[in-house]
Design an enzyme around this catalytic site. Sequence first.
Site, PDB file in Angstrom:
ATOM      1  N   LYS A 284      -4.113   4.328  20.069  1.00 60.26           N
ATOM      2  CA  LYS A 284      -5.104   3.319  19.667  1.00 60.26           C
ATOM      3  C   LYS A 284      -5.459   2.374  20.816  1.00 60.26           C
ATOM      4  O   LYS A 284      -6.625   2.099  21.083  1.00 60.26           O
ATOM      5  CB  LYS A 284      -4.534   2.514  18.490  1.00 60.26           C
TER       6      LYS A 284
ATOM      7  N   LYS B 103       6.160  -0.225  18.020  1.00 56.89           N
ATOM      8  CA  LYS B 103       6.235  -0.577  16.597  1.00 56.89           C
ATOM      9  C   LYS B 103       7.646  -1.021  16.269  1.00 56.89           C
ATOM     10  O   LYS B 103       8.596  -0.597  16.937  1.00 56.89           O
ATOM     11  CB  LYS B 103       5.880   0.637  15.726  1.00 56.89           C
TER      12      LYS B 103
ATOM     13  N   THR C 285      -8.599  -6.811  11.236  1.00 52.26           N
ATOM     14  CA  THR C 285      -8.420  -5.388  10.937  1.00 52.26           C
ATOM     15  C   THR C 285      -9.453  -4.934   9.904  1.00 52.26           C
ATOM     16  O   THR C 285     -10.126  -3.911  10.090  1.00 52.26           O
ATOM     17  CB  THR C 285      -6.973  -5.122  10.445  1.00 52.26           C
TER      18      THR C 285
ATOM     19  N   ASN D 118      -3.623  -7.706   3.378  1.00 51.27           N
ATOM     20  CA  ASN D 118      -4.422  -8.337   4.426  1.00 51.27           C
ATOM     21  C   ASN D 118      -5.603  -7.452   4.854  1.00 51.27           C
ATOM     22  O   ASN D 118      -6.762  -7.857   4.783  1.00 51.27           O
ATOM     23  CB  ASN D 118      -3.511  -8.670   5.626  1.00 51.27           C
TER      24      ASN D 118
HETATM   25  P1  NAD Z   1      -0.067  -5.761   3.229  1.00 47.61           P
HETATM   26  O1  NAD Z   1       1.379  -5.743   2.975  1.00 47.61           O
HETATM   27  O2  NAD Z   1      -0.764  -7.057   3.393  1.00 47.61           O
HETATM   28  O3  NAD Z   1      -0.832  -4.958   2.047  1.00 47.61           O
HETATM   29  C1  NAD Z   1      -0.457  -3.702   1.588  1.00 47.61           C
HETATM   30  C2  NAD Z   1      -1.200  -3.450   0.278  1.00 47.61           C
HETATM   31  O4  NAD Z   1      -0.958  -2.102  -0.154  1.00 47.61           O
HETATM   32  C3  NAD Z   1      -0.788  -4.347  -0.885  1.00 47.61           C
HETATM   33  O5  NAD Z   1      -1.945  -4.708  -1.625  1.00 47.61           O
HETATM   34  C4  NAD Z   1       0.083  -3.435  -1.759  1.00 47.61           C
HETATM   35  O6  NAD Z   1       0.082  -3.799  -3.131  1.00 47.61           O
HETATM   36  C5  NAD Z   1      -0.649  -2.139  -1.544  1.00 47.61           C
HETATM   37  N1  NAD Z   1       0.143  -0.956  -1.895  1.00 47.61           N
HETATM   38  C6  NAD Z   1       1.423  -0.663  -1.579  1.00 47.61           C
HETATM   39  N2  NAD Z   1       1.760   0.534  -2.120  1.00 47.61           N
HETATM   40  C7  NAD Z   1       0.658   0.981  -2.787  1.00 47.61           C
HETATM   41  C8  NAD Z   1       0.358   2.143  -3.529  1.00 47.61           C
HETATM   42  N3  NAD Z   1       1.264   3.107  -3.705  1.00 47.61           N
HETATM   43  N4  NAD Z   1      -0.883   2.276  -4.072  1.00 47.61           N
HETATM   44  C9  NAD Z   1      -1.816   1.312  -3.887  1.00 47.61           C
HETATM   45  N5  NAD Z   1      -1.599   0.206  -3.180  1.00 47.61           N
HETATM   46  C10 NAD Z   1      -0.367   0.044  -2.631  1.00 47.61           C
HETATM   47  O7  NAD Z   1      -0.294  -4.833   4.510  1.00 47.61           O
HETATM   48  P2  NAD Z   1      -1.526  -4.832   5.517  1.00 47.61           P
HETATM   49  O8  NAD Z   1      -1.213  -5.709   6.660  1.00 47.61           O
HETATM   50  O9  NAD Z   1      -2.802  -4.986   4.758  1.00 47.61           O
HETATM   51  O10 NAD Z   1      -1.403  -3.334   6.083  1.00 47.61           O
HETATM   52  C11 NAD Z   1      -1.858  -2.218   5.315  1.00 47.61           C
HETATM   53  C12 NAD Z   1      -1.959  -1.025   6.238  1.00 47.61           C
HETATM   54  O11 NAD Z   1      -2.837  -1.341   7.317  1.00 47.61           O
HETATM   55  C13 NAD Z   1      -0.633  -0.598   6.896  1.00 47.61           C
HETATM   56  O12 NAD Z   1      -0.633   0.796   7.076  1.00 47.61           O
HETATM   57  C14 NAD Z   1      -0.699  -1.256   8.257  1.00 47.61           C
HETATM   58  O13 NAD Z   1       0.097  -0.573   9.218  1.00 47.61           O
HETATM   59  C15 NAD Z   1      -2.178  -1.108   8.553  1.00 47.61           C
HETATM   60  N6  NAD Z   1      -2.651  -2.056   9.573  1.00 47.61           N
HETATM   61  C16 NAD Z   1      -2.593  -3.403   9.339  1.00 47.61           C
HETATM   62  C17 NAD Z   1      -3.032  -4.263  10.333  1.00 47.61           C
HETATM   63  C18 NAD Z   1      -3.047  -5.740  10.119  1.00 47.61           C
HETATM   64  O14 NAD Z   1      -3.588  -6.447  10.996  1.00 47.61           O
HETATM   65  N7  NAD Z   1      -2.558  -6.243   9.025  1.00 47.61           N
HETATM   66  C19 NAD Z   1      -3.494  -3.751  11.567  1.00 47.61           C
HETATM   67  C20 NAD Z   1      -3.554  -2.378  11.752  1.00 47.61           C
HETATM   68  C21 NAD Z   1      -3.123  -1.535  10.731  1.00 47.61           C
END
Ligand code: NAD
Length: 426
Positions: free
Chosen positions: A91, A103, A187, A218
Amino acid sequence: MGEMLHAARGRMHRAAEHVNVDTELVTRLDYPAETLAASVPLRRDDGSLLALKAWRCRYDSTLGPTKGGIRFHQSVNADEVQTLAFLMTMKCSLMGLPFGGAKGGVQVDANDLTLMEKERLARQWVRRFARIIGPDRDIPAPDVATGEQEMAWMTDQYNDLLGSICPAAFTGKPASLGGIPQRTPATGHGALIALQAVRGELGVGDGPLTIALQGFGNAGAWFATRAAEAGHHIVAVSDSAGMVRRDDGLDVDALRAAKRAGGSVTDTKQDGVERGDRNDILSARCDILALAALGGVVTRKNASDVRCKAILEIANGPVAPDADDTLRSAGVEVVPDILANGGGVTISHAEWAQNRAGLPWDSTHVDLYLKQQIEKAASKILDMMNEKKIDMRTAAYGVALVRLCDAISARGTHADFDPNRAGAKR
Ligand code: NAD
């Protein structure tokens, strides 16, 4: 090597067949430079002691200090951390950033921790891993179940250990500690920019899109907000508690309010909302299925159930490699994670640069930087797709590999694989 990393790097080797890179250089990216595993003790509020498993993987630092989030989740393991660090390497290269990939994670259910326990865990994580992090070595950021607050505690703990103030060692901090306010929405916002930049390849026409979204944390919630502002219809949303659906579009602000009040989107009080099982989201009829929860949710077993025209990977690795062939033959294009969620690390780069320079970036500059970097990466991918007649993910890995292999080659045959690690030995 774990199965997950083995499968993930297969995508890199597939891309290598289409671009002009030396296979010897590509194989240097087969294994991580270093992975530190540690037991992190956590004293609970009731006095009991937990010994939690934790990891930090610095996958490759050819392009610069390594960069990647820290997640608190019960399914975290060494293979997952290394695979996610590999993805970060690809990335950062694709996004044109001066960073390698890393990570980290702790195997713990964050929902089971109180605020005080989370703070103790964040600080303990830093005590265990401080020796391999730092602004010129490895810079952590938020990921699943970590956010601004955890980064604030971690930065504070790092400064304590260092005996000086070093805001550039972590990104995703609150603005009051040197963070950039747009880092939290970056993101989700970046995912919309990426979607708009490549939509011509997705067979979805020019008008407003219907979007089904898995995950409303998020990344997912900010994507939903920005997509609704742009006139698209969020027709279904799921989180870990279940799914809600409304064919003429859900009110995203009401979903946010429900999440704040009751903890789940399923608590929303909108008229005409149908409820379902959280897994029903994968077969929701829509233009775009946006996956913003966890990795490995679309697999060979369920890939033929998807009813969307294209998938947007906002999470890391939501489409497992074994689903690629099924989706490809069904004509479902995937906007790959290394582009779709590249906005987070892009604004993390702005934050790191701001902290290093001691000069703030204004918000217009930040927004412009996000748009420019994502559009630049998307345009390189589209050029490669069209030139080589390959799918979007393979093209994205191809663009990333060319930059990485150029840099590996420029460093010379006898370069230490990881200069930061060599520095640590002195
Ligand atoms: P977060 O913890 O804020 O949110 C995760 C969400 O997924 C929650 O709403 C949770 O209820 C939901 N969830 C969990 N299991 C589930 C399921 N089985 N079915 C449906 N929903 C489910 O996490 P985030 O920061 O939003 O990250 C989410 C993804 O995005 C991850 O893979 C993370 O690696 C990726 N990501 C996040 C960022 C960032 O800046 N936050 C950056 C790059 C990638």
